[in-house]
Design a protein around this motif. Structure first.
Motif, PDB file in Angstrom:
ATOM      1  N   THR A  38      19.783 -57.138 -11.411  1.00 23.61           N
ATOM      2  CA  THR A  38      18.957 -56.162 -11.702  1.00 23.61           C
ATOM      3  C   THR A  38      18.936 -56.120 -13.474  1.00 23.61           C
ATOM      4  O   THR A  38      20.045 -57.016 -13.799  1.00 23.61           O
ATOM      5  CB  THR A  38      19.687 -54.745 -11.406  1.00 23.61           C
ATOM      6  N   VAL A  39      17.990 -55.893 -13.982  1.00 19.67           N
ATOM      7  CA  VAL A  39      17.787 -55.897 -15.487  1.00 19.67           C
ATOM      8  C   VAL A  39      18.102 -54.528 -15.971  1.00 19.67           C
ATOM      9  O   VAL A  39      17.385 -53.463 -15.403  1.00 19.67           O
ATOM     10  CB  VAL A  39      16.378 -56.527 -15.827  1.00 19.67           C
ATOM     11  N   ASN A  40      18.741 -54.278 -17.026  1.00 17.04           N
ATOM     12  CA  ASN A  40      18.896 -53.122 -17.780  1.00 17.04           C
ATOM     13  C   ASN A  40      18.623 -53.376 -19.291  1.00 17.04           C
ATOM     14  O   ASN A  40      18.773 -54.234 -19.750  1.00 17.04           O
ATOM     15  CB  ASN A  40      20.194 -52.790 -17.600  1.00 17.04           C
ATOM     16  N   ALA A  41      18.079 -52.158 -20.075  1.00 18.88           N
ATOM     17  CA  ALA A  41      17.696 -52.313 -21.256  1.00 18.88           C
ATOM     18  C   ALA A  41      18.144 -51.015 -21.801  1.00 18.88           C
ATOM     19  O   ALA A  41      18.163 -49.944 -21.455  1.00 18.88           O
ATOM     20  CB  ALA A  41      16.321 -52.578 -21.264  1.00 18.88           C
ATOM     21  N   VAL A 100      17.290 -47.747 -19.735  1.00 19.77           N
ATOM     22  CA  VAL A 100      16.436 -48.002 -18.502  1.00 19.77           C
ATOM     23  C   VAL A 100      17.246 -48.885 -17.585  1.00 19.77           C
ATOM     24  O   VAL A 100      17.527 -49.964 -17.941  1.00 19.77           O
ATOM     25  CB  VAL A 100      14.628 -48.526 -18.649  1.00 19.77           C
ATOM     26  N   ARG A 101      17.587 -48.448 -16.421  1.00 19.30           N
ATOM     27  CA  ARG A 101      18.200 -49.305 -15.499  1.00 19.30           C
ATOM     28  C   ARG A 101      17.235 -49.878 -14.438  1.00 19.30           C
ATOM     29  O   ARG A 101      16.333 -49.063 -13.881  1.00 19.30           O
ATOM     30  CB  ARG A 101      19.400 -48.617 -14.696  1.00 19.30           C
ATOM     31  N   ASN A 102      17.601 -51.035 -13.841  1.00 19.58           N
ATOM     32  CA  ASN A 102      16.700 -51.691 -12.788  1.00 19.58           C
ATOM     33  C   ASN A 102      15.122 -51.794 -13.267  1.00 19.58           C
ATOM     34  O   ASN A 102      14.277 -51.204 -12.719  1.00 19.58           O
ATOM     35  CB  ASN A 102      16.929 -51.013 -11.426  1.00 19.58           C
ATOM     36  N   LEU A 103      15.193 -52.316 -14.646  1.00 15.84           N
ATOM     37  CA  LEU A 103      13.840 -52.266 -15.236  1.00 15.84           C
ATOM     38  C   LEU A 103      12.837 -52.802 -14.483  1.00 15.84           C
ATOM     39  O   LEU A 103      11.511 -52.463 -14.310  1.00 15.84           O
ATOM     40  CB  LEU A 103      14.127 -53.232 -16.426  1.00 15.84           C
ATOM     41  N   LEU A 104      13.105 -53.769 -13.634  1.00 14.75           N
ATOM     42  CA  LEU A 104      12.062 -54.424 -12.770  1.00 14.75           C
ATOM     43  C   LEU A 104      11.882 -53.780 -11.560  1.00 14.75           C
ATOM     44  O   LEU A 104      11.004 -54.315 -10.638  1.00 14.75           O
ATOM     45  CB  LEU A 104      12.202 -56.092 -12.574  1.00 14.75           C
ATOM     46  N   ASP A 105      12.416 -52.655 -11.281  1.00 14.07           N
ATOM     47  CA  ASP A 105      12.409 -51.951 -10.094  1.00 14.07           C
ATOM     48  C   ASP A 105      12.408 -52.763  -8.681  1.00 14.07           C
ATOM     49  O   ASP A 105      11.852 -52.694  -7.646  1.00 14.07           O
ATOM     50  CB  ASP A 105      11.089 -51.219  -9.833  1.00 14.07           C
TER      51      ASP A 105
END
Length: 702
Positions: free
Chosen positions: A648-651, A666-671
């Motif tokens: 997961t990608v977070n920002a 934003v958590r789980n940026l790529l959904d």
């Protein structure tokens, strides 16, 4: 909460009223108290951690792996739970903890009871709030030499916020799934007295159908300067947490079912009949006296009360032919109270030209753990892929399957020496003696009372070589013990079994770069747990046969890179295997009596990694982003159900505007769709991860 406890909390909260007049910052200096940290300037690279030695020692002098999650990282990542925090620690496996408690595995071993706060045991089963936490320290490998029973793969020690410099901060957070949270952090000093109070109120729904959260937390503290060399710290905390008890989704043909992330397998009226409500109240003090520059005495005490009302519905079994799931239901009540007291003397002495940092300690404690459980299997059946949820009653009209009181008494003594053998050589050695008295008083007719006393010695030894001020290499050996009543009451099938034993052998290195702004660690280790309690398939009794071994590698990189970038990164490789066991796993939906021997430890990814980068720009803008990744894990001991790997990608982006910090996360940026955790003993209790979500936090300092 009792009247006495409420009175104590009010007494600790009263002093802030006396400090309600405007604060003169020039009055800070006379008070010799703990300095508050947590500003953005603190960075990601703490140089010391008290959990490893309980003395003032830099991390580079400690022959053991210690991971520190500092306040700035908690804030930058908008960490909302212990699960979120632990995702940044190499060697961790995530568990949903029956939907009612914090739980992880460390280096392949369950750490269900290995939670501490300021060095004192906190093993009640609940979800902790982080509003009162300054940082989290994770000590890897056995640590019984300082902390007693448990800690096969390590322990988690939360360091609380203490009184100190003047501080006034309010925070508000709103986010996806109707999340609303408010926090306060108020501190002031007045001559020889300082106070601090932190608190939080949170309400939220969830991406999980039926789920909700209702949480309130408050933690006041007072510190008195009783003389030039003596301080007294008083602390209290109260937490109320209510949410749906969520066990996740079942499996089909060796994988979790392919359903939306919100799919719930329980009661249609879950908010009324499938919830857990935990209440935790704790009171404590720490008294410190410094006799001189070399000798200090510390006495710490903590008393806690814990209650849990848990009602839940979960998938008990799956019929893969009929494509149905049978639901089981449980009513569980826990009532606990307990106390621990530690008296520790630290001494710095020079003998034969060598400097010794000595620690002498005594710990005593007592816990009462009362529990009543009622269960009913097959209370309803639903479709496996499109469940139509039944309306279920809250209470079960069946006889209790568990109804007892567990009594646990601890008496321990320990000694440790961190010695500088030569300019480039240091050694750490220690040993602890524990007497652990375990009793179970049964209330069910015909069930016998149980008891046993275990005596254990827990040694630790390590050697450190530092060829330069930027390099440190070490080798260490440590042991822990795990008695039958480590966290739960004795039962008839384990009361006769000697404690399990865990041994950790580790070598590693710690390195500093860029003038100490950037640090790296690397460790190789072998953890072996012997005398494991296993079920004999012939006699159906637990027997002391079995062994689990974890061979592993962990590396970390923390601190400041060139051009102002800050980094936290880690990687772990864990080969966690059940090397010896007669147990057979019957949990699979189709395949039965699967041998456990030779299988991998559940919930333990072979590969895990994380990286987070952040930077503050001169305009007041701060940005950050990172990735958390785990390889596949097994949901059950027979390894017949797999939780797929995920990343997961977070920002985040933040902007400072005067006294206000605004921050977007934003958590789980790529959904991505993923399975974040499981139960560890069953194939049909797997937790889907959250889809993309966002939150906005505003912090106001005044």
């Amino acid at each position: 909460m009792s009247i006495a406890t409420r009175g104590a909390l009010l007494a600790l909260l009263a002093p802030p009223l006396a400090f309600a007049t405007p604060i003169d910052s020039s009055a800070d200096a006379p008070v010799s108290v703990v300095t508050v940290s947590g500003s953005r300037g603190d960075g990601y690279n703490p140089q010391s951690a008290g959990s490893a030695t309980k003395t003032d020692a830099p991390l580079r002098d400690i022959p053991q792996t210690v991971n520190v999650i500092p306040q700035q990282l908690l804030r930058d990542q908008a960490v909302a739970s212990m699960e979120d925090a632990m995702a940044s620690v190499p060697g961790v496996g995530l568990s949903h903890g029956d939907g009612q408690r914090d739980q992880v595995t460390l280096r392949g071993f369950s750490a269900i009871a290995d939670q501490f706060v300021d060095g004192l045991r906190d093993d009640a089963l609940y979800f902790r709030d982080l509003s009162n936490i300054e940082r989290i320290e994770v000590l890897k490998g056995p640590a019984a030499v300082l902390y007693g029973r448990g800690s096969s793969g390590g322990l988690i020690n939360r360091i609380t916020k203490k009184p100190g410099a003047n501080r006034r901060e309010l925070a508000a957070k709103v986010g996806s799934d109707n999340r609303r949270r408010g926090e306060l952090d108020l501190a002031a000093t007045d001559g020889s007295m300082a106070f601090r109070v932190t608190g939080a109120v949170e309400r939220a729904d969830s991406y999980r159908d039926q789920q909700f959260l209702k949480r309130d937390a408050i933690a006041p503290s007072l510190q008195f300067q009783l003389g030039e060399a003596t301080t007294l710290l008083l602390q209290a905390e109260h937490l109320s947490d209510r949410r749906v008890t969520d066990f996740g989704i079942p499996s089909y043909r060796g994988r979790p079912v392919d359903v939306p992330a919100g799919a719930y397998y329980g009661a249609a009226n879950a908010r009324d009949v499938d919830y857990s409500h935990a209440e935790v109240t704790a009171l404590g003090f720490t008294l410190e006296h410094r006799f001189n520059d070399s000798v200090k005495l510390r006495n710490a005490f903590r008393h806690y009360d814990y209650t849990l009302a848990r009602y839940n519905t979960l998938v008990g079994s799956v019929n893969e032919t009929a494509l149905t799931a049978a639901l089981n239901r449980t009513n569980l009540r826990r009532e606990e109270d307990g106390w621990f007291n530690q008296t520790e003397l630290t001494q710095v002495a020079t003998v034969a030209g060598m400097t010794h940092q000595l620690l002498y300690g005594i710990e005593v404690g007592k816990q009462h753990k009362d529990q009543v459980t009622r269960s009913q299997n097959g209370i309803a059946t639903v479709a496996l892929f499109a469940p139509v949820l039944p309306v279920l009653p809250k209470y079960l009209a069946v006889a209790p399957s568990t109804d007892n009181l567990g009594i646990m008494k601890t008496a321990s003594a320990y000694v440790q020496d961190l010695v500088s053998l030569a300019p480039r050589w240091k050694a750490l050695a220690g040993v602890r003696y524990d007497r652990f008295d375990q009793q179970t008083r049964e209330r069910r007719a015909g069930q016998p009372n149980l008891g046993r006393v275990d005596v254990a010695w827990s040694p630790r030894a390590g050697l450190v070589w530092q060829p330069s001020s930027t390099q440190s290499y070490y080798a260490s050996v440590s042991k822990s013990f795990q008695p039958s009543a480590e966290n739960f009451a004795l039962a008839a099938n384990n009361a006769q079994i000697e404690p399990e034993e865990t041994t950790n052998k580790e070598v590693g290195g710690k390195f500093d770069f860029l003038g100490g702004a950037l640090s790296a660690t690397a460790s190789l280790f072998r953890l072996e747990r012997t005398n494991i309690k296993s079920l004999d398939p012939v006699t159906n009794r637990l027997i002391p046969i079995g062994e689990q071994r974890t061979d592993g590698l962990e590396v970390t990189l923390t601190g400041q890179l060139p051009r102002g970038w800050q980094v936290v990164a880690g990687y772990s490789f864990l080969d966690a295997t059940i090397t010896s066991s007669p147990a057979l796993d019957n949990s699979d939906n189709v395949v039965k009596r699967v041998p456990v021997q030779g299988k991998r430890a559940t919930l333990t990814p072979r590969h895990g990694g994380n990286v987070w980068l952040a930077k503050t720009f001169g305009s007041g803008l701060r940005v950050g982003a990172g990735v958390n990744a785990f390889s596949a894990r097994f949901a059950n001991p027979g390894n017949t159900v797999t939780l797929p790997g995920f990343a997961t990608v977070n920002a985040m982006a933040a902007y400072r505007l005067g006294a206000v910090d605004l921050q977007l996360n934003v958590r789980n940026l790529l959904d991505r769709d993923y399975l974040v955790s499981g139960h560890g003993s069953a194939p049909n209790l797997n937790m889907p991860g959250a889809p993309r979500s966002a939150s906005v936090t505003a912090r106001y300092q005044f």
